[in-house]
Design a protein around this motif. Structure first.
Motif, PDB file in Angstrom:
ATOM      1  N   VAL A  49     -26.015  55.871  70.977  1.00  0.00           N
ATOM      2  CA  VAL A  49     -27.084  54.954  71.344  1.00  0.00           C
ATOM      3  C   VAL A  49     -26.563  53.538  71.182  1.00  0.00           C
ATOM      4  O   VAL A  49     -26.184  53.134  70.085  1.00  0.00           O
ATOM      5  CB  VAL A  49     -28.334  55.162  70.461  1.00  0.00           C
ATOM      6  CG1 VAL A  49     -29.433  54.189  70.844  1.00  0.00           C
ATOM      7  CG2 VAL A  49     -28.820  56.595  70.547  1.00  0.00           C
ATOM      8  N   GLY A  50     -26.508  52.803  72.279  1.00  0.00           N
ATOM      9  CA  GLY A  50     -26.028  51.424  72.247  1.00  0.00           C
ATOM     10  C   GLY A  50     -27.170  50.441  72.043  1.00  0.00           C
ATOM     11  O   GLY A  50     -28.304  50.818  71.750  1.00  0.00           O
ATOM     12  N   THR A  52     -29.565  47.280  73.507  1.00  0.00           N
ATOM     13  CA  THR A  52     -30.063  46.688  74.746  1.00  0.00           C
ATOM     14  C   THR A  52     -29.681  45.216  74.763  1.00  0.00           C
ATOM     15  O   THR A  52     -29.339  44.631  73.725  1.00  0.00           O
ATOM     16  CB  THR A  52     -31.596  46.813  74.830  1.00  0.00           C
ATOM     17  OG1 THR A  52     -32.173  46.047  73.768  1.00  0.00           O
ATOM     18  CG2 THR A  52     -32.047  48.258  74.734  1.00  0.00           C
ATOM     19  N   ALA A  53     -29.755  44.614  75.928  1.00  0.00           N
ATOM     20  CA  ALA A  53     -29.467  43.182  76.048  1.00  0.00           C
ATOM     21  C   ALA A  53     -30.432  42.378  75.177  1.00  0.00           C
ATOM     22  O   ALA A  53     -30.045  41.382  74.550  1.00  0.00           O
ATOM     23  CB  ALA A  53     -29.567  42.741  77.503  1.00  0.00           C
ATOM     24  N   TYR A  54     -31.678  42.817  75.104  1.00  0.00           N
ATOM     25  CA  TYR A  54     -32.664  42.131  74.265  1.00  0.00           C
ATOM     26  C   TYR A  54     -32.266  42.189  72.789  1.00  0.00           C
ATOM     27  O   TYR A  54     -32.366  41.189  72.081  1.00  0.00           O
ATOM     28  CB  TYR A  54     -34.055  42.744  74.469  1.00  0.00           C
ATOM     29  CG  TYR A  54     -35.095  42.144  73.555  1.00  0.00           C
ATOM     30  CD1 TYR A  54     -35.646  40.891  73.830  1.00  0.00           C
ATOM     31  CD2 TYR A  54     -35.502  42.817  72.412  1.00  0.00           C
ATOM     32  CE1 TYR A  54     -36.585  40.331  72.983  1.00  0.00           C
ATOM     33  CE2 TYR A  54     -36.438  42.265  71.559  1.00  0.00           C
ATOM     34  CZ  TYR A  54     -36.979  41.009  71.846  1.00  0.00           C
ATOM     35  OH  TYR A  54     -37.900  40.463  70.994  1.00  0.00           O
ATOM     36  N   GLU A  55     -31.834  43.366  72.322  1.00  0.00           N
ATOM     37  CA  GLU A  55     -31.426  43.497  70.918  1.00  0.00           C
ATOM     38  C   GLU A  55     -30.223  42.610  70.604  1.00  0.00           C
ATOM     39  O   GLU A  55     -30.170  41.973  69.554  1.00  0.00           O
ATOM     40  CB  GLU A  55     -31.095  44.956  70.593  1.00  0.00           C
ATOM     41  CG  GLU A  55     -32.314  45.851  70.545  1.00  0.00           C
ATOM     42  CD  GLU A  55     -31.961  47.321  70.447  1.00  0.00           C
ATOM     43  OE1 GLU A  55     -32.665  48.028  69.724  1.00  0.00           O
ATOM     44  OE2 GLU A  55     -30.991  47.750  71.104  1.00  0.00           O
ATOM     45  N   ILE A  56     -29.260  42.549  71.522  1.00  0.00           N
ATOM     46  CA  ILE A  56     -28.082  41.706  71.314  1.00  0.00           C
ATOM     47  C   ILE A  56     -28.494  40.239  71.245  1.00  0.00           C
ATOM     48  O   ILE A  56     -28.063  39.504  70.354  1.00  0.00           O
ATOM     49  CB  ILE A  56     -27.036  41.932  72.428  1.00  0.00           C
ATOM     50  CG1 ILE A  56     -26.474  43.353  72.326  1.00  0.00           C
ATOM     51  CG2 ILE A  56     -25.918  40.897  72.343  1.00  0.00           C
ATOM     52  CD1 ILE A  56     -25.632  43.774  73.507  1.00  0.00           C
ATOM     53  N   ALA A  75     -24.345  46.690  61.778  1.00  0.00           N
ATOM     54  CA  ALA A  75     -25.470  47.228  61.015  1.00  0.00           C
ATOM     55  C   ALA A  75     -26.525  47.847  61.948  1.00  0.00           C
ATOM     56  O   ALA A  75     -27.061  48.942  61.667  1.00  0.00           O
ATOM     57  CB  ALA A  75     -26.101  46.149  60.155  1.00  0.00           C
ATOM     58  N   LYS A  76     -26.823  47.170  63.054  1.00  0.00           N
ATOM     59  CA  LYS A  76     -27.823  47.672  63.994  1.00  0.00           C
ATOM     60  C   LYS A  76     -27.352  48.967  64.656  1.00  0.00           C
ATOM     61  O   LYS A  76     -28.129  49.912  64.814  1.00  0.00           O
ATOM     62  CB  LYS A  76     -28.125  46.608  65.057  1.00  0.00           C
ATOM     63  CG  LYS A  76     -29.246  46.975  65.993  1.00  0.00           C
ATOM     64  CD  LYS A  76     -30.571  47.016  65.274  1.00  0.00           C
ATOM     65  CE  LYS A  76     -31.711  47.195  66.255  1.00  0.00           C
ATOM     66  NZ  LYS A  76     -32.993  47.245  65.595  1.00  0.00           N
ATOM     67  N   LEU A  77     -26.058  49.041  65.026  1.00  0.00           N
ATOM     68  CA  LEU A  77     -25.535  50.274  65.631  1.00  0.00           C
ATOM     69  C   LEU A  77     -25.550  51.422  64.636  1.00  0.00           C
ATOM     70  O   LEU A  77     -25.885  52.559  64.997  1.00  0.00           O
ATOM     71  CB  LEU A  77     -24.123  50.036  66.161  1.00  0.00           C
ATOM     72  CG  LEU A  77     -24.046  49.203  67.443  1.00  0.00           C
ATOM     73  CD1 LEU A  77     -22.603  48.826  67.746  1.00  0.00           C
ATOM     74  CD2 LEU A  77     -24.667  49.951  68.612  1.00  0.00           C
ATOM     75  N   LYS A  78     -25.218  51.164  63.384  1.00  0.00           N
ATOM     76  CA  LYS A  78     -25.280  52.216  62.355  1.00  0.00           C
ATOM     77  C   LYS A  78     -26.708  52.715  62.208  1.00  0.00           C
ATOM     78  O   LYS A  78     -26.953  53.914  62.087  1.00  0.00           O
ATOM     79  CB  LYS A  78     -24.762  51.693  61.024  1.00  0.00           C
ATOM     80  CG  LYS A  78     -23.267  51.644  60.921  1.00  0.00           C
ATOM     81  CD  LYS A  78     -22.849  51.183  59.530  1.00  0.00           C
ATOM     82  CE  LYS A  78     -21.341  51.084  59.428  1.00  0.00           C
ATOM     83  NZ  LYS A  78     -20.926  50.608  58.105  1.00  0.00           N
ATOM     84  N   GLU A  79     -27.657  51.783  62.207  1.00  0.00           N
ATOM     85  CA  GLU A  79     -29.072  52.152  62.073  1.00  0.00           C
ATOM     86  C   GLU A  79     -29.514  53.060  63.212  1.00  0.00           C
ATOM     87  O   GLU A  79     -30.216  54.039  62.990  1.00  0.00           O
ATOM     88  CB  GLU A  79     -29.901  50.865  62.070  1.00  0.00           C
ATOM     89  CG  GLU A  79     -31.396  51.070  62.045  1.00  0.00           C
ATOM     90  CD  GLU A  79     -32.155  49.770  62.234  1.00  0.00           C
ATOM     91  OE1 GLU A  79     -33.103  49.762  63.032  1.00  0.00           O
ATOM     92  OE2 GLU A  79     -31.780  48.755  61.615  1.00  0.00           O
ATOM     93  N   LYS A  80     -29.097  52.761  64.431  1.00  0.00           N
ATOM     94  CA  LYS A  80     -29.530  53.523  65.596  1.00  0.00           C
ATOM     95  C   LYS A  80     -28.795  54.853  65.749  1.00  0.00           C
ATOM     96  O   LYS A  80     -29.293  55.756  66.410  1.00  0.00           O
ATOM     97  CB  LYS A  80     -29.340  52.697  66.872  1.00  0.00           C
ATOM     98  CG  LYS A  80     -30.288  51.506  66.946  1.00  0.00           C
ATOM     99  CD  LYS A  80     -30.090  50.725  68.216  1.00  0.00           C
ATOM    100  CE  LYS A  80     -30.769  51.424  69.362  1.00  0.00           C
ATOM    101  NZ  LYS A  80     -30.846  50.603  70.574  1.00  0.00           N
ATOM    102  N   ASN A  81     -27.595  54.982  65.159  1.00  0.00           N
ATOM    103  CA  ASN A  81     -26.771  56.170  65.403  1.00  0.00           C
ATOM    104  C   ASN A  81     -26.590  57.068  64.179  1.00  0.00           C
ATOM    105  O   ASN A  81     -25.756  57.969  64.204  1.00  0.00           O
ATOM    106  CB  ASN A  81     -25.410  55.741  65.963  1.00  0.00           C
ATOM    107  CG  ASN A  81     -25.535  55.274  67.387  1.00  0.00           C
ATOM    108  OD1 ASN A  81     -25.753  56.076  68.279  1.00  0.00           O
ATOM    109  ND2 ASN A  81     -25.440  53.978  67.599  1.00  0.00           N
ATOM    110  N   THR A  82     -27.345  56.832  63.132  1.00  0.00           N
ATOM    111  CA  THR A  82     -27.258  57.738  61.975  1.00  0.00           C
ATOM    112  C   THR A  82     -28.621  58.269  61.616  1.00  0.00           C
ATOM    113  O   THR A  82     -29.617  57.862  62.118  1.00  0.00           O
ATOM    114  CB  THR A  82     -26.659  57.050  60.734  1.00  0.00           C
ATOM    115  OG1 THR A  82     -27.384  55.874  60.436  1.00  0.00           O
ATOM    116  CG2 THR A  82     -25.208  56.752  60.927  1.00  0.00           C
TER     117      THR A  82
END
Length: 82
Positions: A49-50, A52-56, A75-82
């Motif tokens: 899960v990557g 979105t442009a809005y999140e970036i 941190a955000k990618l870890k949150e979404k992918n774990t």
């Protein structure tokens, strides 16, 4: 060819068929397959899960320094992918 490799990497190589002396007994799904002793068995990988442009943009607006931005993205990618 690539689809074949991808598909075969998520198919099970065996299943637990019982227990012996406190250890799981694993039965290969393909009877011609010999599973080596100590072979690591993994769960199939979940879909990545990557962001979105809005999140970036939201993360960037609060972190102007590149180091802070990179840490916030991680941190955000870890949150979404774990």
């Amino acid at each position: 060819m690539e689809d074949e490799r991808k598909r075969s990497s998520v198919e099970p190589v065996g299943c637990i068929s019982g227990f012996h002396n406190g250890h799981c007994v694993i039965q290969p799904t393909d009877p011609a397959l010999v599973l080596p002793v100590g072979m690591a068995l993994y769960r199939s990988p979940k879909e990545w899960v990557g962001l979105t442009a809005y999140e970036i943009q939201e993360i960037y607006s609060g972190n102007q320094h590149w180091g802070n931005f990179a840490c916030a993205i991680e941190a955000k990618l870890k949150e979404k992918n774990t």
